[in-house]
Design a protein around this motif. Structure first.
Motif, PDB file in Angstrom:
ATOM      1  N   ASP A  36      66.847  25.717  16.765  1.00  0.00           N
ATOM      2  CA  ASP A  36      67.304  26.293  15.501  1.00  0.00           C
ATOM      3  C   ASP A  36      66.107  26.815  14.719  1.00  0.00           C
ATOM      4  OD1 ASP A  36      66.178  24.210  13.753  1.00  0.00           O
ATOM      5  OD2 ASP A  36      67.792  22.922  14.463  1.00  0.00           O
ATOM      6  N   GLU A  38      64.887  26.074  11.723  1.00  0.00           N
ATOM      7  CA  GLU A  38      64.032  25.080  11.065  1.00  0.00           C
ATOM      8  C   GLU A  38      63.011  24.527  12.047  1.00  0.00           C
ATOM      9  OE1 GLU A  38      63.682  24.167   8.083  1.00  0.00           O
ATOM     10  OE2 GLU A  38      65.519  24.499   6.942  1.00  0.00           O
ATOM     11  N   GLN A  39      63.470  24.200  13.247  1.00  0.00           N
ATOM     12  CA  GLN A  39      62.560  23.674  14.260  1.00  0.00           C
ATOM     13  C   GLN A  39      61.566  24.734  14.707  1.00  0.00           C
ATOM     14  OE1 GLN A  39      64.356  22.343  17.977  1.00  0.00           O
ATOM     15  NE2 GLN A  39      62.753  20.809  18.272  1.00  0.00           N
ATOM     16  N   ARG A  60      71.290  26.013  10.906  1.00  0.00           N
ATOM     17  CA  ARG A  60      70.378  25.511   9.873  1.00  0.00           C
ATOM     18  C   ARG A  60      69.572  26.624   9.204  1.00  0.00           C
ATOM     19  NH1 ARG A  60      66.948  20.373  10.444  1.00  0.00           N
ATOM     20  NH2 ARG A  60      66.083  21.278  12.355  1.00  0.00           N
ATOM     21  N   LEU A  61      68.784  27.366   9.986  1.00  0.00           N
ATOM     22  CA  LEU A  61      68.002  28.477   9.443  1.00  0.00           C
ATOM     23  C   LEU A  61      68.068  29.596  10.467  1.00  0.00           C
ATOM     24  CD1 LEU A  61      66.055  29.193   7.036  1.00  0.00           C
ATOM     25  CD2 LEU A  61      64.179  28.596   8.588  1.00  0.00           C
ATOM     26  N   ALA A  66      63.642  32.598   9.337  1.00  0.00           N
ATOM     27  CA  ALA A  66      62.525  31.914   9.988  1.00  0.00           C
ATOM     28  C   ALA A  66      61.384  32.907  10.230  1.00  0.00           C
ATOM     29  CB  ALA A  66      62.975  31.297  11.307  1.00  0.00           C
ATOM     30  N   ARG A  69      59.573  33.649   6.924  1.00  0.00           N
ATOM     31  CA  ARG A  69      58.681  32.559   6.497  1.00  0.00           C
ATOM     32  C   ARG A  69      57.418  32.497   7.351  1.00  0.00           C
ATOM     33  NH1 ARG A  69      62.797  27.533   4.931  1.00  0.00           N
ATOM     34  NH2 ARG A  69      64.309  28.809   3.793  1.00  0.00           N
TER      35      ARG A  69
END
Length: 227
Positions: A36, A38-39, A60-61, A66, A69
């Motif tokens: 995902d 976030e990971q 999640r994201l 991602a 970021r």
């Protein structure tokens, strides 16, 4: 040097397939896998890979946020993100390029092309040819009812460029390589590369793909519906 790759995809079989293919290549090592966004972000910060293969639709994201970021993190400046998508004109691809992705690959890409793309991205070059990126951006711009977001205010960002540098940027967005650009402007290839490098530095763009996106966003290059 070994190219270190992080593979992020919520489908285990897809993720494992990409990882196995890349790990089998000389000079490429898969250092992590994420299921995902976030990971993927956490592992990118921990492992500092050269390239992240990033799926768009993940829990999640999502891959776009991602990517945004990662490319916004100064500590990850050397990390290149290549977005994975099911369709070549996926509605999210343009957003991914705007978020800082070096380019995109469709998931049914031939194995040799995937390997080549990883090496090209790791070298700091735009994954897509400028022409391919230009066609993609133009397609999304043509579907819009109004100029691309920020085409007015963002045009001021080009004030740092000289007239020649604006010309160079427009030709990059037109799809010209450094060699073609040199021929068009009657310059040496080395001088053409220098001009492109200065434009990248002044605008804080990560690669030629980002120059194409900026050219459309600022209105330097007009899609067909604007005339």
């Amino acid at each position: 040097m070994t190219v270190q790759v992080l593979v992020a995809d919520d489908q285990q079989l897809v993720r494992a397939g990409f990882a196995a293919l890349l790990d089998a290549q000389d000079g490429i090592e898969v250092v992590g896998q994420a299921d995902d966004g976030e990971q993927a972000l956490a592992l990118a910060r921990e492992l500092r890979p050269d390239v992240v293969l990033m799926d768009v639709r993940m829990p999640r994201l999502d891959g776009i946020e991602a990517t945004r970021r990662i490319t916004a993190d100064a500590a990850l400046d050397g990390v290149r993100v290549v977005v994975l998508t099911t369709f070549e004109l996926d509605e999210y691809v343009f957003d991914a390029l705007r978020a800082g992705a070096t380019g995109f690959l469709v998931k049914h890409t031939e194995p040799a092309e995937l390997v080549r793309a990883v090496r090209v991205a790791a070298a700091g070059d735009a994954l897509l040819s400028p022409g391919a990126t230009r066609r993609l951006v133009a397609e999304f711009a043509a579907r819009s009812a109004a100029p691309p977001t920020g085409a007015g205010p963002r045009a001021a960002a080009l004030d740092v460029l000289t007239a020649r540098e604006r010309e160079v940027m427009a030709l990059v967005a037109e799809g010209l390589s450094n060699e073609e650009l040199a021929q068009r402007l009657v310059l040496s290839p080395a001088t053409a590369r220098t001009h492109v490098g200065r434009v990248l530095a002044k605008l804080g763009a990560r690669d030629r793909t980002q120059l194409v996106v900026l050219a459309y966003e600022t209105g330097l290059v007009r899609p067909g519906w604007q005339g």
